[in-house]
Design a protein around this motif. Structure first.
Motif, PDB file in Angstrom:
ATOM      1  N   PHE A 158      -7.810 -28.468 -48.147  1.00 32.61           N
ATOM      2  CA  PHE A 158      -6.700 -29.700 -47.745  1.00 32.61           C
ATOM      3  C   PHE A 158      -5.543 -28.452 -46.058  1.00 32.61           C
ATOM      4  O   PHE A 158      -5.109 -29.299 -45.323  1.00 32.61           O
ATOM      5  N   SER A 159      -5.469 -27.356 -46.749  1.00 32.56           N
ATOM      6  CA  SER A 159      -4.149 -26.514 -46.136  1.00 32.56           C
ATOM      7  C   SER A 159      -5.497 -26.293 -44.845  1.00 32.56           C
ATOM      8  O   SER A 159      -4.217 -26.015 -43.531  1.00 32.56           O
ATOM      9  N   ARG A 160      -6.009 -25.906 -44.124  1.00 35.19           N
ATOM     10  CA  ARG A 160      -6.783 -25.965 -43.100  1.00 35.19           C
ATOM     11  C   ARG A 160      -6.460 -27.639 -42.253  1.00 35.19           C
ATOM     12  O   ARG A 160      -5.942 -27.105 -40.875  1.00 35.19           O
ATOM     13  N   ILE A 208       0.888 -29.143 -39.574  1.00 27.58           N
ATOM     14  CA  ILE A 208       2.071 -28.507 -40.189  1.00 27.58           C
ATOM     15  C   ILE A 208       1.356 -27.367 -40.534  1.00 27.58           C
ATOM     16  O   ILE A 208       0.798 -26.330 -40.408  1.00 27.58           O
ATOM     17  N   SER A 209       3.072 -26.282 -40.278  1.00 28.86           N
ATOM     18  CA  SER A 209       2.757 -25.259 -40.264  1.00 28.86           C
ATOM     19  C   SER A 209       3.297 -24.268 -40.888  1.00 28.86           C
ATOM     20  O   SER A 209       2.839 -25.117 -42.348  1.00 28.86           O
ATOM     21  N   GLN A 210       1.667 -22.867 -40.909  1.00 27.79           N
ATOM     22  CA  GLN A 210       1.170 -22.284 -41.783  1.00 27.79           C
ATOM     23  C   GLN A 210       2.894 -21.832 -43.537  1.00 27.79           C
ATOM     24  O   GLN A 210       2.433 -21.709 -44.393  1.00 27.79           O
ATOM     25  N   GLY A 211       4.064 -20.983 -42.544  1.00 28.95           N
ATOM     26  CA  GLY A 211       5.095 -21.380 -43.359  1.00 28.95           C
ATOM     27  C   GLY A 211       4.903 -22.290 -44.116  1.00 28.95           C
ATOM     28  O   GLY A 211       4.973 -21.914 -46.174  1.00 28.95           O
ATOM     29  N   ILE A 270       7.839 -33.697 -45.139  1.00 32.01           N
ATOM     30  CA  ILE A 270       9.824 -33.838 -45.619  1.00 32.01           C
ATOM     31  C   ILE A 270       9.871 -32.292 -45.409  1.00 32.01           C
ATOM     32  O   ILE A 270      10.971 -32.110 -44.973  1.00 32.01           O
ATOM     33  N   LEU A 271       9.200 -31.520 -45.766  1.00 30.82           N
ATOM     34  CA  LEU A 271       9.144 -30.129 -46.118  1.00 30.82           C
ATOM     35  C   LEU A 271       9.134 -29.190 -44.392  1.00 30.82           C
ATOM     36  O   LEU A 271      10.040 -28.914 -43.776  1.00 30.82           O
ATOM     37  N   GLN A 272       8.458 -29.765 -43.703  1.00 26.57           N
ATOM     38  CA  GLN A 272       8.828 -29.215 -42.871  1.00 26.57           C
ATOM     39  C   GLN A 272      10.371 -29.986 -41.615  1.00 26.57           C
ATOM     40  O   GLN A 272       9.906 -29.215 -40.955  1.00 26.57           O
ATOM     41  N   ARG A 273      10.267 -31.246 -42.010  1.00 19.94           N
ATOM     42  CA  ARG A 273      11.738 -31.921 -41.464  1.00 19.94           C
ATOM     43  C   ARG A 273      12.864 -30.478 -41.599  1.00 19.94           C
ATOM     44  O   ARG A 273      13.822 -31.199 -40.773  1.00 19.94           O
TER      45      ARG A 273
END
Length: 271
Positions: free
Chosen positions: A40-42, A49-52, A169-172
């Motif tokens: 899912f991360s990939r 979505i950023s790696q961070g 939401i985290l990325q924003r």
């Protein structure tokens, strides 16, 4: 807000309309949980979505067996009659609390009603029924909850979309990781939006630069009204059973009993 998930309790609800806010699921469900998260991360990185954010969101993540137990129990939540259900959700104490909120936030509610066309009584009824005006927003880590449900194969498409939206939401930077806390289907905030609805309908009504549905009452109330407006709410028209607005409320919760109870609650607030 949840879309409302028909198999889940009232607060869970906003919606199988998660379909349009995020990409379709692409990761095989089931199997080893860590392998699922890696895959899912990939996919998430490939979709922006950023790696961070991925590293932050999935740090130390494990499945939550209590979420799955709860999910499997939630069948027939709305099998009660309207009278039975409303009696448990719209008591005198709750009505009084809601009326106090209407007085406290009167200017804000007037602005929300003017801009979005949704009666302030209905907005406050939703706010109160969902979390008692923010008093009970859930205690579960949203990303862990959604990852658990996404890994399960029964509704993986739905919850993979919600998991992706939670990372958005985290990325924003609308909410920090420590504030990504919610209920048993990953609902967030004072009116229990699922993450896809948070992304699609959230309104920065306080001008902070972010949509904060946990701590900003202006954002909460405006976003709740905006969801209904964007799904066809007819300003100035009734919303009792049989009306167009009652059908629009399906985008809040598909249960007829729940929607009838919301209408009943809103009517109590006019008295």
């Amino acid at each position: 807000m949840s879309p409302r998930l028909p198999a889940l309790p009232a607060a869970m609800c906003i919606f199988a309309l998660c379909l349009f806010a995020t990409p379709a699921a692409a990761v095989q469900c089931g199997g080893d949980f860590n392998a699922f998260i890696a895959n899912f991360s990939r996919e998430a990185v490939g979709k922006g979505i950023s790696q961070g954010v991925i590293a932050q969101g999935f740090a130390g993540i494990t499945q939550d067996p209590k979420v799955m137990e709860f999910d499997r129990r939630q069948r027939g939540t709305f099998k009660k009659t309207f009278e039975e259900y409303a009696a448990t959700r719209v008591g005198a104490a709750r009505v009084n609390r809601a009326k106090q909120m209407m007085k406290k936030h009167a200017p804000l509610l007037s602005r929300v009603e003017q801009q979005f066309g949704v009666p302030k009584e209905l907005v406050v009824a939703i706010w109160t029924m969902e979390t008692d005006n923010g008093a009970d927003m859930g205690k579960l880590p949203v990303i862990r909850t959604l990852a658990t449900l996404a890994h399960d194969c029964r509704r993986t498409d739905l919850f993979q979309r919600e998991l992706f939206a939670a990372l958005q939401i985290l990325q924003r930077q609308d909410l920090p990781q420590k504030e990504m806390i919610g209920a048993y289907a990953g609902e967030i905030g004072q009116t229990q939006f699922l993450p896809s609805s948070y992304i699609k309908y959230g309104v920065d009504f306080d001008g902070s630069g972010h949509v904060d549905l946990r701590r900003s009452v202006p954002d909460v109330l405006a976003s709740t009204a905006n969801l209904l407006k964007m799904n066809g709410w007819q300003r100035g028209q009734p919303f009792n059973m049989g009306t167009q607005n009652f059908e629009v409320m399906r985008e809040w919760n598909r249960s007829e009993v729940y929607r009838r109870t919301l209408h009943y609650f809103a009517e109590q607030l006019k008295q």
